[in-house]
Scaffold this active site. Structure first.
Site, mmCIF file in Angstrom:
data_model
loop_
_atom_site.group_PDB
_atom_site.id
_atom_site.type_symbol
_atom_site.label_atom_id
_atom_site.label_comp_id
_atom_site.label_asym_id
_atom_site.label_seq_id
_atom_site.Cartn_x
_atom_site.Cartn_y
_atom_site.Cartn_z
ATOM 1 N N TYR A 43 0.833 -1.208 0.000
ATOM 2 C CA TYR A 43 0.000 0.000 0.000
ATOM 3 C C TYR A 43 0.868 1.259 0.000
ATOM 4 C CZ TYR A 43 -3.655 -3.346 1.332
ATOM 5 O OH TYR A 43 -4.505 -4.424 1.378
ATOM 6 N N HIS A 101 -0.058 -11.892 0.803
ATOM 7 C CA HIS A 101 -1.085 -11.018 0.211
ATOM 8 C C HIS A 101 -1.942 -11.760 -0.828
ATOM 9 C CE1 HIS A 101 -1.802 -6.453 -0.396
ATOM 10 N NE2 HIS A 101 -2.903 -7.111 -0.610
#
Ligand SMILES: NC(=O)c1ccc[n+]([C@@H]2O[C@H](COP(=O)([O-])OP(=O)(O)OC[C@H]3O[C@@H](n4cnc5c(N)ncnc54)[C@H](OP(=O)(O)O)[C@@H]3O)[C@@H](O)[C@H]2O)c1
Length: 262
Positions: A43, A101
């Site tokens: 992110y 992820h």
């Protein structure tokens, strides 16, 4: 050991809000009990983790901190190094939860889990899990704490197989994009009617719909304090059987298919 709050806070793209606004939102969330903060090395290329590090300074002990390793870093050594970088950006000595992820074709799961176990042994992470794993992938995992997957009122595919798997294995299903990532049916009459009868926003009602299953946890992202405050109402909101039935009819499950992800 700390537990996941049923309603947490996401941080994807949070770094695009002003620093002060994002900090205010995260801190208000923690005050209101949204203590599970979800972030990832991906992110903002580490910027979201830096922001979270600043937000939790002074309240780290009351926060359940989750981050994620990218599949491109998920070799044994790569995972150990990625975790160190995340810890540094987050200004902490441990993560409460560390996730892969997503899985790519060349991800050697055994290596990632070997690294997770080493990190756990060393006290750098307290738990580990996965994200975007369908049941076939989950079957290859040792016991995982959670699977973080796409789940909201208008995208209920995980209810076919992933949610039953999590329920059976006592793993948490963490719903990402739980308010549709900007595509929220804010004008829907059924949703508005149910929300109004409970004196909450349509967003809180939509989150409570996901939380009807005790295995489910939600991590809405909100850069605005008023949004955080609305979402926090989902912590105590109990929809009636009739509310749930009406929402299930209005937002039907849809056919089974491959696991959706963003
Ligand atoms: N594992 C994965 O692959 C994966 C993928 C995607 C996301 N995630 C995680 O899940 C988190 C949530 O997903 P997301 O950020 O994509 O989508 P989301 O939480 O479903 O939606 C975020 C959007 O909803 C708005 N919003 C939230 N609460 C609101 C409210 N009460 N009233 C009006 N608007 C509201 C936010 O506005 P404001 O920001 O303006 O308040 C933002 O525009 C991410 O932040 C990330 O941590 C994980």
């Amino acid at each position: 050991m700390k537990a996941l709050s049923r309603v947490g806070q996401g941080t994807w793209k949070l770094e695009t809000a002003s620093h002060a606004q994002a900090l205010r939102a995260l801190r208000r969330g923690v005050e209101l009990g949204l203590t599970h903060i979800d972030t990832a090395e991906m992110y903002g290329s580490g910027k979201a983790e830096e922001l979270v590090g600043a937000a939790v300074a002074g309240v780290r002990e009351s926060v359940f901190l989750t981050s994620k390793v990218l599949p491109s870093n998920a070799s044994y050594e790569g995972t150990l190094r990625a975790c160190e970088r995340s810890l540094k950006r987050l200004r902490t000595d441990h993560l409460d939860l560390y996730l892969l992820h997503w899985r790519e074709a060349d991800t050697v799961l055994a290596e990632t889990f070997r690294a997770f176990k080493k990190l756990k042994q060393d006290g750098k992470i307290l738990r580990f899990g996965v994200s975007n794993f369908d049941v076939r992938d989950l079957e290859e995992c040792p016991s995982v704490f959670c699977d973080q997957v796409l789940y909201h009122l208008e995208e209920r595919s995980v209810e076919h197989a992933v949610l039953p798997w999590c329920r059976k294995r006592k793993a948490a299903l963490v719903a990402y994009c739980p308010v549709g990532a900007g595509e929220f049916p804010a004008d829907d009459k059924t949703l508005l009617d149910i929300a109004a009868r409970h004196g909450v926003s349509a967003y809180a009602a939509a989150l409570a719909f996901l939380l009807r299953d005790p295995s489910v946890f939600v991590i809405p992202k909100a850069a605005r304090v008023e949004h955080v405050e609305q979402n926090a109402k989902a912590l105590t909101l109990k929809l009636s059987e009739d509310d749930v039935r009406r929402l299930e009819e209005r937002f039907p499950l849809g056919p089974a298919g491959p696991l959706p992800m963003v």
